[in-house]
Write an enzyme that holds these catalytic residues in place. Structure first.
Site, PDB file in Angstrom:
ATOM      1  CB  SER A 261      38.375  51.955  30.074  1.00  0.00           C
ATOM      2  OG  SER A 261      37.835  50.827  30.555  1.00  0.00           O
TER       3      SER A 261
HETATM    4  N1  SAH Z   1      38.883  48.399  34.273  1.00  0.00           N
HETATM    5  C1  SAH Z   1      39.651  47.811  33.424  1.00  0.00           C
HETATM    6  C2  SAH Z   1      38.640  47.585  32.037  1.00  0.00           C
HETATM    7  C3  SAH Z   1      39.160  45.955  31.456  1.00  0.00           C
HETATM    8  S1  SAH Z   1      37.972  45.602  30.178  1.00  0.00           S
HETATM    9  C4  SAH Z   1      40.817  48.588  32.804  1.00  0.00           C
HETATM   10  O1  SAH Z   1      41.042  49.756  33.477  1.00  0.00           O
HETATM   11  O2  SAH Z   1      41.600  48.100  32.157  1.00  0.00           O
HETATM   12  C5  SAH Z   1      36.848  44.978  31.362  1.00  0.00           C
HETATM   13  C6  SAH Z   1      37.193  43.780  32.005  1.00  0.00           C
HETATM   14  O3  SAH Z   1      35.907  43.065  32.639  1.00  0.00           O
HETATM   15  C7  SAH Z   1      37.858  42.533  31.201  1.00  0.00           C
HETATM   16  O4  SAH Z   1      39.172  42.377  31.695  1.00  0.00           O
HETATM   17  C8  SAH Z   1      36.943  41.345  31.285  1.00  0.00           C
HETATM   18  O5  SAH Z   1      37.871  39.917  31.536  1.00  0.00           O
HETATM   19  C9  SAH Z   1      36.450  41.779  32.703  1.00  0.00           C
HETATM   20  N2  SAH Z   1      35.051  40.958  33.040  1.00  0.00           N
HETATM   21  C10 SAH Z   1      33.892  40.651  32.010  1.00  0.00           C
HETATM   22  N3  SAH Z   1      32.972  40.138  32.847  1.00  0.00           N
HETATM   23  C11 SAH Z   1      33.541  39.779  33.959  1.00  0.00           C
HETATM   24  C12 SAH Z   1      32.805  39.130  34.988  1.00  0.00           C
HETATM   25  N4  SAH Z   1      31.655  38.556  35.014  1.00  0.00           N
HETATM   26  N5  SAH Z   1      33.600  39.014  36.151  1.00  0.00           N
HETATM   27  C13 SAH Z   1      34.764  39.857  36.332  1.00  0.00           C
HETATM   28  N6  SAH Z   1      35.413  40.270  35.436  1.00  0.00           N
HETATM   29  C14 SAH Z   1      34.696  40.473  34.315  1.00  0.00           C
END
Ligand code: SAH
Length: 231
Positions: free
Chosen positions: A75
């Site tokens: 993010s």
């Molecule tokens: N908090 C992260 C943001 C990553 S983007 C950071 O600081 O880098 C969002 C993430 O959510 C992705 O890695 C994606 O695989 C995950 N995601 C999406 N749907 C999900 C679900 N149902 N359960 C767990 N993770 C999920």
């Protein structure tokens, strides 16, 4: 706040990944309206370049989301700061930090590492195993001991550890899955992007401890979608 462990010498970075780059990012976030000094301090100390591929290190301290593979992104620092600040605000005047925080969407692990400095315990769930494996290695290298992670569909939350004082979703769905809501403490706070891929709003739900939750809209954001099942 914990005295956040300063990055081990080998993670300190140089040039585009140096302390000066982190200081500049902290100043940019302050200029963009982030007010909580604890959040600014954590972002100033946490090596964001450690959470992204080496090829992107020169952009690690820009205020942008960056690709982390598997179609996902780390993010934007402003969004991480805003969500963390919105969470902490809820605890002002009660105790200085939440005890148990749940994050859905570990991704790179950066947001989880920020939270680990500002909560007693952090639980984070990711549905793409390869991303989780990398994030775990990063947590270990940073010496974070109050953070646990799980490979699962985050829509199910982490029932064995519920209730949580705070829940943060870092992927956007049309609604907040009901199983996640069930795991929020009645006096807790949830911060999440909600909406369609093209139109999302950051929302905050604050419990009053009596079973009522006040819903606020904190402004437009852009997150990857919250998917079902494991990847
Ligand atoms: N908090 C992260 C943001 C990553 S983007 C950071 O600081 O880098 C969002 C993430 O959510 C992705 O890695 C994606 O695989 C995950 N995601 C999406 N749907 C999900 C679900 N149902 N359960 C767990 N993770 C999920």
């Amino acid at each position: 706040m914990h005295t956040y462990p300063l990055p081990p010498a080998e993670l300190k970075g140089e040039g585009m990944t140096s302390q000066r780059a982190r200081d500049r990012l902290a100043a940019v976030l302050q200029g963009a309206g982030i007010r909580d000094p604890r959040v600014i301090e954590v972002i100033r100390n946490l090596p964001r370049h450690h959470f992204i591929d080496q090829a992107l290190h020169s952009r690690a301290y820009e205020n942008d989301a960056l690709p982390i593979g598997h179609g996902q992104t780390i993010s934007q620092p402003w969004v991480v700061a805003r969500m963390t600040e919105a969470m902490l605000e809820h605890f002002e005047g009660r105790r200085d930090m939440p005890r148990k925080v749940l994050e859905i969407g570990t991704g790179s692990g950066y947001q989880a590492a920020v939270l680990a400095a500002l909560a007693a315990e952090v639980f984070t769930v990711e549905r793409i195993e390869a991303l989780l494996r990398q994030a775990r290695r990063r947590f270990r290298q940073l010496g974070l001991t109050n953070l646990r992670s799980r490979y699962d569909d985050g829509k199910l939350g982490w029932p064995d550890e519920a209730p949580f004082d705070a829940i943060i979703l870092t992927a956007a769905g049309d609604t907040i899955p009901s199983r996640i809501l069930d795991q929020l403490d009645p006096a807790g706070v949830l911060v999440a992007p909600v909406g369609s891929p093209s139109r999302q709003n950051l929302i905050r739900m604050r419990g009053d401890g009596q079973g009522d939750f006040a819903l606020e809209e904190l402004g437009p954001v852009s997150f990857v979608p919250l998917l079902g099942g494991i990847g």
